[in-house]
Design a protein around this motif. Structure first.
Motif, PDB file in Angstrom:
ATOM      1  N   UNK A 270     -26.534 -35.313  95.418  1.00 43.96           N
ATOM      2  CA  UNK A 270     -25.234 -34.915  94.762  1.00 43.96           C
ATOM      3  C   UNK A 270     -25.075 -35.880  93.674  1.00 43.96           C
ATOM      4  N   UNK A 271     -24.400 -35.078  92.592  1.00 47.84           N
ATOM      5  CA  UNK A 271     -24.258 -36.173  91.326  1.00 47.84           C
ATOM      6  C   UNK A 271     -22.698 -36.130  90.897  1.00 47.84           C
ATOM      7  N   UNK A 272     -22.232 -37.194  90.301  1.00 52.05           N
ATOM      8  CA  UNK A 272     -20.694 -37.534  90.181  1.00 52.05           C
ATOM      9  C   UNK A 272     -20.712 -37.988  88.892  1.00 52.05           C
ATOM     10  N   UNK A 273     -19.458 -37.410  88.143  1.00 51.19           N
ATOM     11  CA  UNK A 273     -19.012 -38.088  86.906  1.00 51.19           C
ATOM     12  C   UNK A 273     -18.374 -39.291  87.075  1.00 51.19           C
ATOM     13  N   UNK A 274     -18.855 -40.604  86.613  1.00 49.06           N
ATOM     14  CA  UNK A 274     -18.097 -41.892  86.897  1.00 49.06           C
ATOM     15  C   UNK A 274     -16.574 -41.657  86.587  1.00 49.06           C
ATOM     16  N   UNK A 275     -15.946 -42.482  87.301  1.00 54.09           N
ATOM     17  CA  UNK A 275     -14.203 -42.286  87.274  1.00 54.09           C
ATOM     18  C   UNK A 275     -13.940 -42.922  85.509  1.00 54.09           C
ATOM     19  N   UNK A 276     -14.711 -43.966  85.080  1.00 52.02           N
ATOM     20  CA  UNK A 276     -14.404 -44.473  84.077  1.00 52.02           C
ATOM     21  C   UNK A 276     -14.590 -43.641  82.793  1.00 52.02           C
ATOM     22  N   UNK A 277     -15.554 -42.622  82.836  1.00 53.56           N
ATOM     23  CA  UNK A 277     -15.668 -41.377  81.914  1.00 53.56           C
ATOM     24  C   UNK A 277     -14.636 -40.677  82.146  1.00 53.56           C
ATOM     25  N   UNK A 278     -14.326 -40.463  83.471  1.00 52.00           N
ATOM     26  CA  UNK A 278     -12.947 -39.447  83.676  1.00 52.00           C
ATOM     27  C   UNK A 278     -11.786 -39.866  83.127  1.00 52.00           C
ATOM     28  N   UNK A 279     -11.536 -41.115  83.352  1.00 54.41           N
ATOM     29  CA  UNK A 279     -10.366 -41.556  82.891  1.00 54.41           C
ATOM     30  C   UNK A 279     -10.023 -41.439  81.450  1.00 54.41           C
ATOM     31  N   UNK A 280     -11.103 -41.615  80.668  1.00 55.79           N
ATOM     32  CA  UNK A 280     -11.063 -41.568  79.159  1.00 55.79           C
ATOM     33  C   UNK A 280     -10.894 -40.182  78.469  1.00 55.79           C
ATOM     34  N   UNK A 281     -11.710 -39.218  79.029  1.00 60.89           N
ATOM     35  CA  UNK A 281     -11.763 -37.875  78.972  1.00 60.89           C
ATOM     36  C   UNK A 281     -10.444 -37.303  79.041  1.00 60.89           C
ATOM     37  N   UNK A 282     -10.008 -37.461  80.432  1.00 62.64           N
ATOM     38  CA  UNK A 282      -8.556 -36.870  80.760  1.00 62.64           C
ATOM     39  C   UNK A 282      -7.419 -37.381  79.851  1.00 62.64           C
ATOM     40  N   UNK A 283      -7.509 -38.526  79.520  1.00 60.81           N
ATOM     41  CA  UNK A 283      -6.264 -39.176  78.663  1.00 60.81           C
ATOM     42  C   UNK A 283      -6.569 -38.602  77.250  1.00 60.81           C
ATOM     43  N   UNK A 284      -7.638 -38.373  76.648  1.00 63.85           N
ATOM     44  CA  UNK A 284      -7.839 -37.615  75.420  1.00 63.85           C
ATOM     45  C   UNK A 284      -7.286 -36.124  75.687  1.00 63.85           C
ATOM     46  N   UNK A 285      -7.701 -35.423  76.512  1.00 59.32           N
ATOM     47  CA  UNK A 285      -7.178 -34.120  76.746  1.00 59.32           C
ATOM     48  C   UNK A 285      -5.688 -34.211  76.839  1.00 59.32           C
ATOM     49  N   UNK A 286      -5.340 -34.812  77.752  1.00 60.54           N
ATOM     50  CA  UNK A 286      -3.782 -35.037  77.799  1.00 60.54           C
ATOM     51  C   UNK A 286      -2.841 -35.389  76.579  1.00 60.54           C
ATOM     52  N   UNK A 287      -3.490 -36.304  75.873  1.00 60.29           N
ATOM     53  CA  UNK A 287      -2.634 -36.694  74.624  1.00 60.29           C
ATOM     54  C   UNK A 287      -3.112 -36.057  73.371  1.00 60.29           C
ATOM     55  N   UNK A 288      -4.472 -35.651  73.074  1.00 65.52           N
ATOM     56  CA  UNK A 288      -4.941 -35.027  71.728  1.00 65.52           C
ATOM     57  C   UNK A 288      -5.135 -33.633  71.934  1.00 65.52           C
ATOM     58  N   UNK A 289      -5.341 -33.118  73.148  1.00 65.11           N
ATOM     59  CA  UNK A 289      -5.674 -31.711  73.323  1.00 65.11           C
ATOM     60  C   UNK A 289      -7.067 -31.479  73.032  1.00 65.11           C
ATOM     61  N   UNK A 290      -8.097 -32.603  72.599  1.00 68.50           N
ATOM     62  CA  UNK A 290      -9.406 -32.369  72.353  1.00 68.50           C
ATOM     63  C   UNK A 290      -9.947 -33.951  72.700  1.00 68.50           C
ATOM     64  N   UNK A 291     -11.379 -34.162  73.095  1.00 69.35           N
ATOM     65  CA  UNK A 291     -11.889 -35.389  73.381  1.00 69.35           C
ATOM     66  C   UNK A 291     -12.089 -36.096  72.086  1.00 69.35           C
ATOM     67  N   UNK A 292     -11.980 -37.322  71.804  1.00 67.71           N
ATOM     68  CA  UNK A 292     -11.968 -38.315  70.850  1.00 67.71           C
ATOM     69  C   UNK A 292     -13.303 -38.914  71.232  1.00 67.71           C
ATOM     70  N   UNK A 293     -14.532 -38.276  70.493  1.00 70.24           N
ATOM     71  CA  UNK A 293     -15.769 -38.731  71.166  1.00 70.24           C
ATOM     72  C   UNK A 293     -16.323 -39.878  69.965  1.00 70.24           C
TER      73      UNK A 293
END
Length: 494
Positions: A270-293
């Motif tokens: 099974x394969x899992x998205x690392x939480x350090x990536x999750x934290x950043x993506x979630x913060x972007x979506x909540x703050x900006x509405x889109x991911x700041x890549x």
């Protein structure tokens, strides 16, 4: 027996006993922690700390399970598909045979149900899950472990990483604490929590099998997939998607996303998205509405190149990620990184593969400064690099609803409007294969006249009505040269 006879016998017995004990200890009773190496009895460096308690791990996972189950939710979605999406576009033959779109070929609602899992990340109801769990859903229902049920709304989603954030209207909820996926070690115990196969909350245990895995599965939903999975052998089945992977301290270290299986059910990996990536993506979506890549601005060699291809391309062997090219307006070019360099470290974290590099860069935003270690001509260098966005700047990137449609749009001119007998409209000049329009039967050249029954004469009016429409929209319009109105119901996902 005389004394002179007894003493030799006693001496012989003593010598025999001592010799037997020496032989037993030397050849029979060997300790499992006794090592024989060519030059000394030193323990190899790769076993450092192994026998002093450093390798011990808890085998009772009850506390970790008890802390994670209340913060893991069951997500059920409902989506309404329309039969009209599967019908051919109207042609002159429809007029010849007298078919009418609105009467004889009205769209039929086809409800579809799906389910997955999610992890509560705040006490006021924010939940992280997979994008593929909620993509295209008309209705999202969240069931807590205590059987309470809530309707959820989509806050934002990122197909590239297969992550989404939803929200329920609740307070004082249990939630998971973030761990650090950079500290996750191969071989450590982990627990997968979720609602597989529509069962109640289920916990499975396994170990971390590998890190920084790339499967290329996110390319099915994004042109720019972000993948650097943690691989485990904790059992994960359909329904586990979006659920947490936790360590033995109960901390969230990833979001379960995929399985490798010839049957569609668990087959060992099974394969899992690392939480350090999750934290950043979630913060972007909540703050900006889109991911700041953020981008480093390089093209790099794939990790699995053969020796023959390396020779053809002039790629030398070396530790790290080989730089094939640098973009002129990118961060690497501005910092002096060149073709032929090997990227070896990011903020002192060793980088050996492209997936490892991608996983690290995915935790930063444009404008963030990172320390890049690289090797050139056998020498190691360190340099500070300010990451940039895809446009080559450090500006905040904003998206509009039009970006999700996947189409090139243009306002029709007055001449075409007159020929079609309309006030104005928006022509769909071309359709991208990954946008919302691609999920309908719409074809290039379609002229949009109405959005949910409201007339639109130009692109700006179209944008305004689309922003009001939400996730479900119906477009009415015409094809130049054909009579009649064509209707396309569709879903707009993040």
């Amino acid at each position: 027996m005389k004394l002179q006879h007894v003493v030799p016998v006693m001496l012989l017995s003593a010598v025999t006993s001592v010799g037997s004990m020496w032989a037993y200890n030397k050849y029979v009773n060997k300790s499992p922690y006794t090592y024989t190496v060519s030059d000394s009895n030193r323990i190899p460096s790769n076993y450092a700390g192994f026998f002093d308690g450093g390798a011990n791990a808890p085998t009772d996972f009850s506390e970790a399970a008890a802390s994670s189950i209340p913060a893991t939710v069951h997500i059920k979605t409902k989506a309404t598909r329309t039969a009209s999406n599967n019908l051919p576009k109207r042609s002159p033959l429809f007029d010849l045979f007298g078919f009418d779109w609105d009467e004889g070929m009205a769209p039929r609602a086809l409800p579809q149900m799906a389910s997955g899992s999610g992890a509560i990340i705040s006490d006021d109801g924010f939940i992280v899950t997979n994008n593929h769990v909620v993509d295209g859903a008309d209705e999202i229902t969240v069931n807590l472990s205590d059987k309470k049920t809530f309707k959820a709304k989509l806050i934002g989603a990122d197909p590239s990483s297969d992550l989404a954030v939803i929200k329920i209207d609740a307070k004082n909820l249990p939630f998971l604490l973030y761990g650090n996926s950079d500290e996750v070690k191969i071989g450590q115990w982990v627990l997968a929590v979720g609602y597989p196969l529509n069962l109640d909350a289920t916990v499975t245990a396994g170990i971390v099998s590998a890190k920084s895995r790339t499967l290329d599965i996110n390319r099915r939903q994004s042109k720019v997939p972000i993948e650097s999975f943690i691989q485990t052998d904790a059992a994960v089945n359909p329904g586990n998607s979006g659920g947490p992977l936790i360590n033995t301290s109960g901390q969230l270290i990833g979001i379960n996303s995929a399985i490798a299986s010839p049957t569609g059910s668990y087959a060992g990996y099974s394969f899992t998205i690392p939480v350090n990536v999750v934290k950043k993506i979630v913060a972007d979506l909540m703050k900006f509405g889109t991911v700041q890549r953020a981008y480093l601005g390089i093209n790099y060699a794939p990790d699995n190149l053969s020796d023959e291809v390396k020779k053809q391309e002039g790629i030398s062997d070396g530790d790290g990620v080989y730089v094939l090219d640098v973009t002129k307006d990118g961060a690497a070019f501005a910092s002096g990184i060149k073709k032929g360099d090997f990227i070896t470290r990011i903020n002192n974290i060793p980088i050996r593969t492209g997936a490892e590099m991608q996983g690290q860069i995915a935790t930063f935003r444009p404008g963030d400064k990172v320390k890049i270690g690289y090797r050139r001509d056998g020498k190691d260098f360190n340099i500070d690099v300010v990451l940039r966005n895809s446009g080559g700047t450090t500006d905040i990137v904003k998206t509009s609803v039009l970006d999700k449609l996947g189409a090139d749009l243009a306002t029709i001119d007055s001449k075409m409007a007159k020929e079609m007998g309309v006030k104005g409209g928006v022509m769909v000049k071309s359709i991208d294969e990954n946008g919302a329009f691609s999920k309908t039967r719409m074809e290039d050249g379609f002229v949009i006249l109405k959005v949910n029954g409201k007339e639109v004469s130009n692109v700006e009016e179209f944008r305004t009505e689309m922003e009001k429409a939400g996730s479900s929209v119906t477009l009415d319009g015409m094809y130049p040269g054909y009579e009649g109105i064509f209707r396309y119901p569709m879903k707009i996902s993040e």
